[in-house]
Each structure stands twice: as structure tokens, then as C-alpha cells.
Design an enzyme around this catalytic site. Sequence first.
Site, PDB file in Angstrom:
ATOM      1  N   LYS A 287       0.863  -1.178   0.000  1.00 14.63           N
ATOM      2  CA  LYS A 287       0.000   0.000   0.000  1.00 14.63           C
ATOM      3  C   LYS A 287       0.896   1.223   0.000  1.00 14.63           C
ATOM      4  O   LYS A 287       1.712   1.406   0.912  1.00 14.63           O
ATOM      5  CB  LYS A 287      -0.918   0.011   1.228  1.00 14.63           C
ATOM      6  CG  LYS A 287      -1.772   1.280   1.301  1.00 14.63           C
ATOM      7  CD  LYS A 287      -2.789   1.231   2.417  1.00 14.63           C
ATOM      8  CE  LYS A 287      -3.568   2.539   2.493  1.00 14.63           C
ATOM      9  NZ  LYS A 287      -4.580   2.525   3.548  1.00 14.63           N
ATOM     10  N   LYS A 340      -2.195  -1.535  -3.787  1.00  9.82           N
ATOM     11  CA  LYS A 340      -3.063  -0.352  -3.752  1.00  9.82           C
ATOM     12  C   LYS A 340      -2.216   0.901  -3.862  1.00  9.82           C
ATOM     13  O   LYS A 340      -1.231   1.001  -3.114  1.00  9.82           O
ATOM     14  CB  LYS A 340      -3.813  -0.357  -2.421  1.00  9.82           C
ATOM     15  CG  LYS A 340      -4.679   0.832  -2.168  1.00  9.82           C
ATOM     16  CD  LYS A 340      -5.259   0.769  -0.779  1.00  9.82           C
ATOM     17  CE  LYS A 340      -6.072   2.002  -0.524  1.00  9.82           C
ATOM     18  NZ  LYS A 340      -6.557   2.069   0.823  1.00  9.82           N
TER      19      LYS A 340
HETATM   20  C1  PBG Z   1      -7.331   3.857   5.406  1.00 10.98           C
HETATM   21  C2  PBG Z   1      -7.744   3.560   4.027  1.00 10.98           C
HETATM   22  C3  PBG Z   1      -7.587   4.445   2.971  1.00 10.98           C
HETATM   23  C4  PBG Z   1      -8.135   3.852   1.874  1.00 10.98           C
HETATM   24  C5  PBG Z   1      -8.613   2.607   2.252  1.00 10.98           C
HETATM   25  N1  PBG Z   1      -8.349   2.432   3.608  1.00 10.98           N
HETATM   26  C6  PBG Z   1      -7.061   5.827   2.942  1.00 10.98           C
HETATM   27  C7  PBG Z   1      -5.723   6.090   3.424  1.00 10.98           C
HETATM   28  O1  PBG Z   1      -4.879   5.200   3.559  1.00 10.98           O
HETATM   29  O2  PBG Z   1      -5.475   7.249   3.707  1.00 10.98           O
HETATM   30  C8  PBG Z   1      -8.193   4.524   0.525  1.00 10.98           C
HETATM   31  C9  PBG Z   1      -9.131   3.986  -0.435  1.00 10.98           C
HETATM   32  C10 PBG Z   1      -9.419   4.878  -1.565  1.00 10.98           C
HETATM   33  O3  PBG Z   1      -8.800   5.935  -1.790  1.00 10.98           O
HETATM   34  O4  PBG Z   1     -10.329   4.526  -2.315  1.00 10.98           O
HETATM   35  N2  PBG Z   1      -6.849   2.876   6.196  1.00 10.98           N
END
Ligand code: PBG
Length: 418
Positions: A287, A340
Site C-alpha cells: 500500500k 493499492k
Molecule cells: C485507510 C484507508 C484508505 C483507503 C482505504 N483504507 C485511505 C488512506 O490510507 O489514507 C483509501 C481507499 C481509496 O482511496 O479509495 N486505512
Amino acid sequence: MALLLPGGIATPGLVWKQRRRASICKASAAPSPDPAWRTNVVSERAARSGVEIPRSIEECEAAVVSGNPPEAPPVPAKPKAPQGTPLVTPLRLSSRPRRNRKSAALRAAFQETTLTPANFILPLFIHEGEQDSPIGAMPGCFRLGWKHGLIDEVYKARDVGVNSVVLFPKIPDALKSATGDEAYNPNGLVPRAIRILKDKYPDLVIYTDVALDPYSSDGHDGIVREDGVIMNDETVHQLCKQAVAQAEAGADVVSPSDMMDGRVGAIRTALDEAGYHDVSIMAYTAKYASAFYGPFREALDSNPRFGDKKTYQMNPGNYREALLEVHADESEGADILMVKPAMPYLDVIRLLRDTSALPISAYQVSGEYSMIKAAASQGMLDEKKAVLESLLCIKRAGADVILTYAALQAARWLCGEK
Ligand code: PBG
């Protein structure tokens, strides 16, 4: 005359043929007349009696052997090239890959990757409200009321074959705290939503997000120390409680998106100790600290109050580092590995696919969704084509399943709906 036998089966004959032709042509605008060559095929006997009696195989073969083959359509004329087309000697190519792309049927036959609604996981935003409220930065997405809107949306998704959802809660500010304890309230928004969904749709696959950001007064995924450091092991302690609360409510797959070290193993142990051996873990393995999460943070009002997430999420410039995360998550017991965002990180999806035997998921995040929506609303892109191509390519890169806000719409398109 052709006879209609009991059961509606017509005897062979002209009438039957005409009827069949008529029904085949029904779809086209104007029925095409019989081509001239075809009328000659009717035998003399048929012409006399008005009924077409098929000749025997021997008769047919004899005609061909004696040099009277029946007529067939002529060889089509060579299509003309436009005036001014240069006259060239054909290239002597040992291979012409365009041959396999010549027609829609050939292209369909040789398509290596296909999308089906079963590949999609639909992320859903939920809130305490009774009404659904639109999310400005994500046209077409809503914060759904957990009691009604959520149930309706899941009904629509299942109707077109999307039977997996992941829940993201918008938590009232008054319930947010520095340690995010609301995350493991057994009667919190997410556990309640899981229970109502499982009550309505027992076979629905429910994924949950494990991270503190929706519950953190700092908007970070972990507990923030006085000096701004995100505390790892203390956060993992909270995440374990959160995952167990979600499992208790009926979650099928818990998905730690927090990027703390060691959380997959700790959550696995916590789940097992609580008796949830059957609850899976989808690890957000690679991520990245991405600008493409912007619209999501607006949806949940979860922007970090200070700083960014770069001390826990990965550097977008890094590829090898994803291998460290793969090995950690695999050895700690993850069931599914995630990359991601998706489209800007197709190489990383391929890396995980080639490195691990586990299923790979990819998250087409909020910014990826909103980009296509924005371009389509300006007439710059064809939304349907762009969405389906983006998802197909994410799958081609190696993802088995895709988390996408376009899941419901894409599944409708795949089912042939407008
Ligand atoms: C937070 C989380 C995020 C997303 C999914 N879980 C945002 C972040 O890490 O700030 C983002 C998903 C998206 O942008 O569609 N744990």
C-alpha cells in the site's frame, strides 16, 4: 406442402425453410432477398412438385464427379483500395499478428483475460444517517444509511453477480479519539452493519477495513505519539481488538490497511485465540502513500490532521520493497495479498502475482475512480469503455479480484445492461 407435425415440428420443405429464414431475419431491418445462386439449388423434381425433395448422397456425388458441381456463392470481389494508395510488393512476413485480430469472433476466441462480476469487491461507505448523502469528490457514490441505503445497494450488487463488499464507516467526530477505541466497540457502526447484512444476505461475503483512521481524532491509521510518531506495536494491539470485534459480528475477511509492521501475524493469532479460525485476512501488502486516496478521505472526513502517511505507507518509487512486505504477510498467515492503488502500480501487481501463490487483489482507489468520472463528465472519455478497460488491465496485470467503486456499474455493463 409442408405439414406441421404434432408438437410443432414442421416437415422439411420450402415452407419450413421460409419460416426459418423469416425468423432469422427478424432481427435485421429488412429481410434480405434470396441470392440468385440459391434458387438454382432447388432440384427439377422440386420445381415440378413444388416441394423440395433432397437428392441422395450418391446423386450429389455423381453430379460433382461428372463435372457439374452445384453452385455456391461466387468468390467475392477484391475490395478496392482508395485512389492514390501506393502499389507495393507485399511484405514477406513469416507472421502477421493482425490475422488473429481480424474479426470480433476471432478476437473473442483468443482473449486471454476476461472480467466477471465475481471478480469485483464493492467498497461501500456507511454512516449513521437514515438518508444516503452524496460524496462530492466521488460522483455516483454515497454515504449510505446502514439500515436502508446499504441494504438496497447490496441488493442491487447481488442482482448483477457482485456478492462481495467491503465496508468503510464515517464515524461522528464525538466518537473519535487519540487511541481510536470506537474501532472495537462491538455495537459500533461496522459491527451493526455486518449483522444487519448477514441477517438479510447470509451468503454475502463481507470484507472489513482494519485501521484506526476513521476512529482517530488525528486522522492517522495508528496512535500518534506526542512527537508525531505513529506507534507501531500499540496500534497493532488496537487493530487486533478491532479485527476480533468485526469477526464476532460476522465478517468473512478482515483487511488490515494500516501498514503497521507485524499486524497480520498478530491479527491471525488474535482471531485464532478468539475461535475465528475461519475468518480470512486480506493484507494490504503493498500500500503506497498515494495522492489518489484524496476523494476517499473526503468521503470519510478522515484527512490526517497533520503530516502525511509516509512513515507507514510505502514510497511510490519503490518496487523491491514490496517483496519485503510480501514475505512478511505470507509468513504471518495472510490469505490474500493486495496492491493499492491499482492502475499506477500494475508492475507491482505483476510482481506479487509472480512471487506468491496466494490470490492477489488490487484496489482501484477513489482517485482512480474520480479521474475517470471527471473526464467522462467533460466528454473527454467514454466512461463505459474506460472503466471496463481499466479493470481488464488490472486483472491482466495479475489481480484475481478488484476492489472498485465502479463494481456495480461495471457488473451491469458486463451483464449487458445499459
Ligand atoms: C485507510 C484507508 C484508505 C483507503 C482505504 N483504507 C485511505 C488512506 O490510507 O489514507 C483509501 C481507499 C481509496 O482511496 O479509495 N486505512
